[in-house]
Design a protein around this motif. Structure first.
Motif, PDB file in Angstrom:
ATOM      1  N   PRO A   1       2.530  20.831  -5.325  1.00  0.00           N
ATOM      2  CA  PRO A   1       3.213  21.724  -4.935  1.00  0.00           C
ATOM      3  C   PRO A   1       3.967  21.375  -3.603  1.00  0.00           C
ATOM      4  O   PRO A   1       3.288  20.642  -2.638  1.00  0.00           O
ATOM      5  N   SER A   2       4.962  22.028  -3.339  1.00  0.00           N
ATOM      6  CA  SER A   2       5.634  21.806  -1.955  1.00  0.00           C
ATOM      7  C   SER A   2       5.100  22.502  -0.838  1.00  0.00           C
ATOM      8  O   SER A   2       4.867  23.894  -1.047  1.00  0.00           O
ATOM      9  N   THR A   3       4.381  21.908   0.133  1.00  0.00           N
ATOM     10  CA  THR A   3       3.694  22.478   1.293  1.00  0.00           C
ATOM     11  C   THR A   3       3.935  21.784   2.534  1.00  0.00           C
ATOM     12  O   THR A   3       4.901  20.610   2.433  1.00  0.00           O
ATOM     13  N   ILE A   4       3.534  22.353   3.626  1.00  0.00           N
ATOM     14  CA  ILE A   4       4.119  21.502   4.916  1.00  0.00           C
ATOM     15  C   ILE A   4       3.342  20.208   4.972  1.00  0.00           C
ATOM     16  O   ILE A   4       4.063  19.157   5.425  1.00  0.00           O
ATOM     17  N   ILE A   5       2.299  19.876   4.249  1.00  0.00           N
ATOM     18  CA  ILE A   5       1.789  18.681   4.272  1.00  0.00           C
ATOM     19  C   ILE A   5       2.502  17.481   3.379  1.00  0.00           C
ATOM     20  O   ILE A   5       2.819  16.626   3.922  1.00  0.00           O
ATOM     21  N   THR A   6       2.916  17.948   2.282  1.00  0.00           N
ATOM     22  CA  THR A   6       3.703  17.399   1.396  1.00  0.00           C
ATOM     23  C   THR A   6       5.196  16.903   1.899  1.00  0.00           C
ATOM     24  O   THR A   6       5.605  15.846   1.754  1.00  0.00           O
ATOM     25  N   GLN A   7       5.862  18.022   2.719  1.00  0.00           N
ATOM     26  CA  GLN A   7       7.021  17.864   3.320  1.00  0.00           C
ATOM     27  C   GLN A   7       6.851  16.677   4.649  1.00  0.00           C
ATOM     28  O   GLN A   7       7.773  15.958   4.782  1.00  0.00           O
ATOM     29  N   LEU A   8       5.657  16.727   5.154  1.00  0.00           N
ATOM     30  CA  LEU A   8       5.286  15.654   6.441  1.00  0.00           C
ATOM     31  C   LEU A   8       5.352  14.471   5.762  1.00  0.00           C
ATOM     32  O   LEU A   8       5.884  13.380   6.302  1.00  0.00           O
ATOM     33  N   ILE A   9       4.603  14.378   4.539  1.00  0.00           N
ATOM     34  CA  ILE A   9       4.389  13.058   3.929  1.00  0.00           C
ATOM     35  C   ILE A   9       5.711  12.654   3.376  1.00  0.00           C
ATOM     36  O   ILE A   9       6.391  11.338   3.645  1.00  0.00           O
TER      37      ILE A   9
ATOM     38  N   GLY B   1       0.780  -1.247   0.009  1.00  0.00           N
ATOM     39  CA  GLY B   1       0.104   0.002   0.150  1.00  0.00           C
ATOM     40  C   GLY B   1       0.899   1.177  -0.091  1.00  0.00           C
ATOM     41  O   GLY B   1       0.457   2.216  -0.618  1.00  0.00           O
ATOM     42  N   TYR B   2       1.858   1.039   0.552  1.00  0.00           N
ATOM     43  CA  TYR B   2       2.975   2.478   0.742  1.00  0.00           C
ATOM     44  C   TYR B   2       3.311   2.611  -0.630  1.00  0.00           C
ATOM     45  O   TYR B   2       3.560   3.633  -1.093  1.00  0.00           O
ATOM     46  N   GLU B   3       3.842   1.534  -1.358  1.00  0.00           N
ATOM     47  CA  GLU B   3       4.492   1.752  -2.658  1.00  0.00           C
ATOM     48  C   GLU B   3       3.547   2.178  -3.558  1.00  0.00           C
ATOM     49  O   GLU B   3       3.790   3.081  -4.549  1.00  0.00           O
ATOM     50  N   ARG B   4       2.138   1.913  -3.567  1.00  0.00           N
ATOM     51  CA  ARG B   4       1.330   2.331  -4.408  1.00  0.00           C
ATOM     52  C   ARG B   4       0.950   3.770  -4.151  1.00  0.00           C
ATOM     53  O   ARG B   4       0.832   4.534  -4.830  1.00  0.00           O
ATOM     54  N   LEU B   5       0.850   4.079  -2.669  1.00  0.00           N
ATOM     55  CA  LEU B   5       0.748   5.616  -2.354  1.00  0.00           C
ATOM     56  C   LEU B   5       1.804   6.474  -2.715  1.00  0.00           C
ATOM     57  O   LEU B   5       1.612   7.455  -3.219  1.00  0.00           O
ATOM     58  N   PHE B   6       3.064   5.950  -2.786  1.00  0.00           N
ATOM     59  CA  PHE B   6       4.190   6.837  -3.134  1.00  0.00           C
ATOM     60  C   PHE B   6       4.199   7.137  -4.698  1.00  0.00           C
ATOM     61  O   PHE B   6       4.292   8.050  -4.947  1.00  0.00           O
ATOM     62  N   ILE B   7       3.726   6.099  -5.529  1.00  0.00           N
ATOM     63  CA  ILE B   7       3.365   6.218  -7.077  1.00  0.00           C
ATOM     64  C   ILE B   7       2.533   7.269  -7.268  1.00  0.00           C
ATOM     65  O   ILE B   7       2.883   8.173  -8.194  1.00  0.00           O
ATOM     66  N   GLU B   8       1.490   7.033  -6.607  1.00  0.00           N
ATOM     67  CA  GLU B   8       0.079   7.957  -6.754  1.00  0.00           C
ATOM     68  C   GLU B   8       0.423   9.458  -6.479  1.00  0.00           C
ATOM     69  O   GLU B   8       0.460  10.312  -7.210  1.00  0.00           O
ATOM     70  N   ILE B   9       1.206   9.767  -5.331  1.00  0.00           N
ATOM     71  CA  ILE B   9       1.273  11.035  -4.856  1.00  0.00           C
ATOM     72  C   ILE B   9       2.480  11.840  -5.605  1.00  0.00           C
ATOM     73  O   ILE B   9       2.433  12.897  -6.291  1.00  0.00           O
ATOM     74  N   LYS B  10       3.510  10.923  -6.295  1.00  0.00           N
ATOM     75  CA  LYS B  10       4.524  11.567  -7.139  1.00  0.00           C
ATOM     76  C   LYS B  10       3.896  11.669  -8.579  1.00  0.00           C
ATOM     77  O   LYS B  10       4.377  12.638  -9.095  1.00  0.00           O
ATOM     78  N   HIS B  11       3.052  11.008  -9.091  1.00  0.00           N
ATOM     79  CA  HIS B  11       2.380  11.160 -10.257  1.00  0.00           C
ATOM     80  C   HIS B  11       1.604  12.648 -10.012  1.00  0.00           C
ATOM     81  O   HIS B  11       1.488  13.153 -11.134  1.00  0.00           O
ATOM     82  N   LEU B  12       1.091  12.910  -9.045  1.00  0.00           N
ATOM     83  CA  LEU B  12       0.249  14.154  -8.870  1.00  0.00           C
ATOM     84  C   LEU B  12       1.218  15.420  -8.840  1.00  0.00           C
ATOM     85  O   LEU B  12       0.523  16.531  -9.429  1.00  0.00           O
TER      86      LEU B  12
END
Length: 386
Positions: free
Chosen positions: A197-205, A183-194
């Motif tokens: 923009p760099s925000t606090i949320i994306t940095q936390l992720i 699930g982590y691998e799938r989530l990583f791919i999906e978020i990188k494809h999106l």
């Protein structure tokens, strides 16, 4: 560096391990296998930071961090399995033992750097933002990201152990970890494809979630490792070796050249994780075989005492090696040409970090045992020294 979990297991004070070390005796309750594995992991990390000329050696040792995290999971299992440990009480004890020594060292590092570069008549190389990033265990000067990993797995160690107990089976728990990782691998791919923009949320992720899940799964593997039969270890090792070889072949055929495992380390991806699991279990099996064959658990050889010291002092040895690595690389231009050779640099940095750690512990242990101030503040000194 993963922490002296056995000390928590026996619930003794700081003074007793010091006495054991001064008397040069091995604690028979220790599982020497994991002292050896922690030492192997630490040495591999130092090899990476010294940067060997041989790229093959650099790639082979890339199981170092997975090995350290898996070993941490096992040692946590030993310390907590038969106890009712409060989640908050555990964090109150564990997190300061990780964070405070690191901050103490970094304070010394940046102040000493100011003085050293002042003597060299060179500009101070660290900006305020870089110093702050380092104290936050982000990029900064490098090296300290691994402390962030151990803090994350420490926070979730208790829930992972409870999850394992809830599963009531090693196989079910490992299967659950595997699906969490997928699930982590799938989530990583999906978020990188999106391409967010760099925000606090994306940095936390990026800096926390994407480090917590893969290393948390490795920590979970360590929790069940002592209870796995050899055939299960062989199956898991072979399974992840197969994944690694399939990916290596795929990348080679797609790109026409070998892709370094290092490229999939920040954050950890399946190419890196599969290699790390295979090599860690291979190392565990080898160490287990040697320990059984030569009965190392009951051996009081000086080399084993040294390994126990390195294992139980791994955090401070790791911190001091940062100091030696940085200044060796900075000052090597002022040294004879042979000083740049890998084996010279590796020996000086490793032995220097161990020697300074030993002297530090000796001095503070004497303060604790021979001064009223040391006795009154023994808990604080214990936390700082690890």
């Amino acid at each position: 560096m993963a922490g002296n979990w056995e000390q928590e297991k026996r619930e003794v004070t700081f003074v007793q391990p010091v006495i054991n070390r001064i008397e040069k005796t091995l604690d028979k309750e220790r599982d020497i296998r994991f002292d050896i594995l922690k030492t192997i992991g630490l040495v591999c990390i130092i090899i990476a930071h010294v940067r060997p000329e041989n790229n093959i050696l650099f790639d082979i040792r890339l199981f170092d961090v997975p090995l350290m995290v898996i070993t941490s999971g096992t040692l946590y299992y030993y310390s907590a399995n038969n106890k009712k440990i409060s989640f908050l009480n555990y964090l109150q004890k564990r997190l300061p033992r990780l964070i405070v020594p690191v901050w103490l060292f970094l304070t010394f590092f940046f102040i000493s750097a100011y003085l050293i570069f002042l003597l060299l008549v060179k500009p101070y190389p660290f900006s305020y933002s870089r110093i702050i990033e380092t104290f936050l265990l982000l990029k900064g000067i490098g090296y300290v990201w691994i402390i962030r990993v151990f803090i994350l797995v420490a926070i979730f160690a208790n829930p992972l152990l409870n999850l394992y107990k809830l599963c009531k089976s090693e196989n079910r728990f490992l299967a659950l970890l595997f699906f969490i990782y997928l699930g982590y691998e799938r989530l990583f791919i999906e978020i990188k494809h999106l391409n967010l923009p760099s925000t606090i949320i994306t940095q936390l992720i990026d800096d926390y979630l994407f480090y917590l899940i893969p290393y948390g799964c490795l920590f979970g593997l360590g929790i069940v490792l002592p209870k796995l039969r050899f055939k299960n270890i062989l199956f898991i090792s072979g399974f992840f070796l197969g994944i690694f070889l399939l990916l290596a072949t795929f990348y080679y055929r797609s790109l026409g050249h070998f892709i370094s495992i290092q490229d999939f380390k920040y954050p950890a991806r399946i190419y890196f994780v599969s290699y790390g699991i295979f090599m860690s279990l291979f190392a565990f099996s080898g160490v287990d075989l040697i320990c059984c064959k030569y009965n190392l658990s009951n051996n009081n050889h000086v080399l084993l005492r040294g390994i126990v010291f390195v294992s139980s002092s791994s955090l401070w040895i790791y911190l001091w090696h940062i100091f030696f690595v940085y200044y060796w690389q900075t000052l090597v231009v002022y040294l004879p040409k042979f000083a740049s050779h890998f084996m010279i640099a590796f020996s000086v940095i490793t032995l220097g970090a161990i020697a300074v750690t030993y002297l530090q512990k000796e001095i503070i242990s004497r303060i604790i045992t021979k001064t009223r101030c040391g006795q009154n503040h023994s808990n604080l000194l214990s936390m700082l020294l690890k």
